[in-house]
Design an enzyme around this catalytic site. Structure first.
Site, short mmCIF file in Angstrom:
data_model
loop_
_atom_site.label_atom_id
_atom_site.label_comp_id
_atom_site.label_asym_id
_atom_site.label_seq_id
_atom_site.Cartn_x
_atom_site.Cartn_y
_atom_site.Cartn_z
N ALA A 82 0.85 -1.19 0.00
CA ALA A 82 0.00 0.00 0.00
C ALA A 82 0.88 1.24 0.00
O ALA A 82 2.05 1.19 0.37
CB ALA A 82 -0.90 0.00 1.23
N GLY B 37 -0.11 -5.17 0.93
CA GLY B 37 -1.32 -5.19 0.12
C GLY B 37 -1.13 -5.89 -1.20
O GLY B 37 -2.08 -6.44 -1.77
N GLU C 138 -1.68 -9.43 -0.47
CA GLU C 138 -3.10 -9.62 -0.17
C GLU C 138 -3.93 -9.64 -1.46
O GLU C 138 -4.90 -10.41 -1.57
CB GLU C 138 -3.58 -8.52 0.78
CG GLU C 138 -3.03 -8.73 2.19
CD GLU C 138 -3.35 -7.60 3.15
OE1 GLU C 138 -3.82 -7.86 4.26
OE2 GLU C 138 -3.10 -6.42 2.78
N GLU D 245 3.86 -5.47 7.37
CA GLU D 245 3.15 -4.38 8.05
C GLU D 245 3.61 -4.15 9.48
O GLU D 245 3.60 -3.02 9.97
CB GLU D 245 1.64 -4.67 8.04
CG GLU D 245 0.96 -4.48 6.70
CD GLU D 245 1.05 -5.70 5.79
OE1 GLU D 245 0.40 -5.71 4.73
OE2 GLU D 245 1.78 -6.66 6.15
#
Length: 703
Positions: free
Chosen positions: A74, A114, A117, A137
């Protein structure tokens, strides 16, 4: 990796290019440099799925990254955006997970956070052999917030998922394939392999969805994971939440875990710990930006190095160059000292080999790059020469006078001094523009920080070369100005003074150290002094008194050193070290303190841990503010980077200046005044204006 065909005009996005490869729609993300999931990326991907859903000729979808990577995560800059403006990663993943046609993630470079993910929400994953997959993260004080805590345990098992999420470290694609996280390793061109895979599974039904799998884990496994956090992540919020969510993946339906993850992600993201870690993430990158220096600033090519001094610092500095293949000539004044230094370097490498981190062949390759000598003339061809002898100005000036006559034109002449005036050192040479301070931290082969001390005459080329060299030898370089102690040690001097005062007022040394443990530091001021060697600070105090024309210092710490108690290296300092490493409160220190207090008429009192923590930490902040005001440091963020990487300040606190911002600068000022200190003018000004050090950095950057 081959490029996709020209995008269709009907579905093109600035950041996502759709193209057809037979019956497969390829969605190529083009958001350089790392294809972060920034605003515009989800919109482009949604548009691509719309195309695939509307076109009966499209039987499968491949999502691939353009350039050198898949989605590297992200966009951290969007974390503080209002929710309605931030890219909707969870919304896209929800759609992807339920998409009616097969989806294939084609992974190269990195698939992190992300990015992984997104890949986990696809039905299949194809990767290049050198791709890396991970959920980092936790390193930013948050947790995987788009299904990672729920999907990863369902694929690789709870234990491996916890290992990946709690360390934040990626795994290679070959291991990912063995775990079932990757379905196929690409043999050759990734896009070709991914499209072929998509064509092969285009008619497969039902589509495999990780969200429909079951995760299994025992109560004992989670209890052990929580117990381990006290050692690996003491005091941190996000790791415990990750364990809770991994356990939820084994106990609750996917949707419940998914919802819990969203709530806990926000809790972690909005914590001071995450703000601190995100601050240091950006501050480290900002530290590399030097006003006046740009990409066009000329740099020197460093192909060989000379080191003067084969002691602890000189040997450690040499290892940094050897590790990246730069030959080193190391000079000593006596054969026994030279042999001892070489022996320590070899032993360090062999210990690393015993731990499996390098081979014995690697050890020999590094040692073969090292040339020992007793003749300083052997440094005549070195591109950079670093002096690493003890802190004595006369000795350093004598060495630089000799170097000026020996070194080739254009060679960088650097001092590893931790406190002394680099301008004065440069003054004995006919080339002050080539002189710079390179302050490594002990142990120099381990510690990441490198204070790069810019003297008045240091050229832009030498400064730019030194910054690039720091990166090459895997250090975090921070540029500072010339003053006594530069940034880190100038601040630590005030910190040490405050620690000594706390003891004079009645605190025990072990209680002062415990006050900093409570903040998250692995060592308190007295433990750190014992490890560094009490004689180092003693000699500095003696030097400062001599320069100032003051009497010889006679503090309680000076008296301890004068008893021959120099710290860990003598198994006796402020603490006793019966096993050589573990500090034990010392009766000898108590006796010195009792005598000292009695002679000076000092009355002891109870000092709370809160008071000790505030006084110690705010002594750093106050001097840091003065350093900023004087221009010795460019940014408050630079000071934080120095303290994270050089002094063990916990990264999740963001450094002393960020920590002060979190406490509120008006509160810091009030506490300094309460404890008898005069707040630095800049600190007081910012507090009165309701601003932070972060505001000061941003305003300065804007000019």
């Amino acid at each position: 990796m081959s490029q996709a065909q020209s995008p269709s005009s009907s579905g093109s996005s600035a950041l996502v290019d759709p193209s057809r490869q037979g019956n497969v729609l390829v969605l190529t993300i083009n958001n350089p440099p790392v294809n972060a999931f920034s605003p515009g990326v989800p919109e482009g991907l949604h548009a691509g799925l719309d195309m695939a859903e509307a076109d009966e000729g499209v039987q499968a979808v491949v999502i691939i990254g353009g350039g050198r990577t898949f989605i590297a995560g992200a966009d951290i800059k969007t974390f503080d955006m209002p929710r309605e403006q931030a890219p909707d990663l969870r919304g896209f993943i929800t759609r992807l997970d339920a998409f009616p046609k097969p989806t294939v993630a084609a992974l190269h470079g990195t698939a992190l956070g992300g990015g992984l993910e997104v890949a986990l929400a696809c039905n299949y994953r194809v990767a290049t052999p050198n791709a890396q997959l991970g959920l980092p993260e936790v390193k930013l004080g948050v947790l995987p917030g788009a299904g990672g805590t729920q999907r990863l345990p369902r694929v690789v098992g709870v234990q491996k998922a916890l290992e990946m999420m709690l360390s934040g470290n990626p795994i290679k694609a070959a291991e990912a394939e063995a775990l079932g996280l990757v379905d196929e390793l690409a043999d050759g061109d990734l896009l070709t392999a991914a499209v072929a895979y998509a064509e092969a599974i285009a008619q497969a039904r039902p589509l495999p969805r990780i969200s429909e799998r079951v995760a299994e884990g025992s109560a004992e496994l989670f209890a052990a994971a929580r117990a381990g956090l006290g050692k690996t992540h003491k005091g941190q919020l996000a790791p415990g939440l990750i364990v809770d969510l991994a356990e939820a993946a084994t106990q609750k339906p996917f949707q419940e875990g998914w919802d819990a993850e969203a709530a806990l992600f926000m809790q972690a993201k909005d914590s001071p710990q995450s703000r601190g870690l995100r601050h240091i993430f950006f501050a480290e990158r900002e530290a590399g930006k030097i006003p006046g220096l740009g990409k066009n600033t000329p740099q020197l090519d460093i192909r060989s190095a000379g080191i003067i001094g084969a002691g602890t610092m000189g040997g450690g500095i040499a290892m940094n160059f050897l590790n990246v293949g730069i030959p080193v000539t190391i000079v000593e004044t006596a054969q026994d000292a030279l042999d001892r230094g070489l022996g320590v370097i070899r032993k360090n490498y062999e210990n690393t080999a015993k731990k499996g981190r390098m081979s014995m062949d690697d050890v020999e390759k590094r040692m073969a790059l090292l040339t020992p000598t007793l003749n300083m003339d052997d440094l005549k061809d070195a591109d950079i020469i670093i002096e690493a002898v003890y802190e004595n100005m006369d000795v350093k000036k004598e060495i630089f006078t000799k170097l000026d006559a020996i070194a080739k034109p254009g060679a960088i002449l650097a001092s590893n001094t931790s406190t002394l005036d680099v301008n004065e050192i440069a003054s004995v040479t006919k080339r002050p523009e080539s002189v710079i301070g390179l302050h490594f931290f002990s142990p120099a082969n381990v510690m990441k920080l490198l204070e790069i001390v810019r003297a008045d005459a240091t050229s832009e080329t030498v400064l730019a070369t030194s910054m690039a060299l720091a990166k090459k030898i895997r250090k975090v370089g921070v540029v500072v100005g010339v003053c006594d102690g530069f940034v880190g040690n100038r601040m630590i001097h005030h910190y040490g003074d405050e620690a000594r005062k706390l003891v004079e007022e009645g605190a025990k040394p072990q209680d002062v150290d415990a006050a900093m443990h409570a903040l998250g530091l692995p060592m308190g001021p007295f433990e750190m002094s014992d490890m560094a060697g009490l004689d180092v600070g003693y000699l500095i105090r003696q030097h400062q008194a001599k320069v100032a024309g003051q009497p010889k210092p006679d503090g309680w710490l000076d008296r301890i050193v004068e008893q021959g108690r120099k710290g860990q290296k003598t198994q006796a300092g402020i603490y006793d070290y019966p096993d050589g490493r573990k500090p034990v409160p010392s009766a000898a220190t108590d006796e010195v303190l009792n005598t000292y207090r009695s002679e000076k008429g000092l009355q002891g009192r109870e000092i709370s841990q809160e008071e000790a923590t505030k006084r110690l930490t705010y002594s750093l902040v106050n001097e840091g503010a003065q350093i900023l005001d004087e221009g010795i440091a460019q940014r408050a963020g630079d000071i934080d980077v120095i303290y994270i990487y050089g002094y063990g300040f916990p990264a999740y606190r963001g450094g002393p200046m960020q920590y002060a911002d979190e406490q509120g600068l008006s509160s810091v000022v009030a506490d300094l005044e309460k404890y008898g200190h005069t707040p630095a003018p800049l600190l007081k000004k910012l507090a009165e204006e309701g601003k932070t050090f972060g505001d000061w950095d941003r305003e300065k950057a804007r000019g």
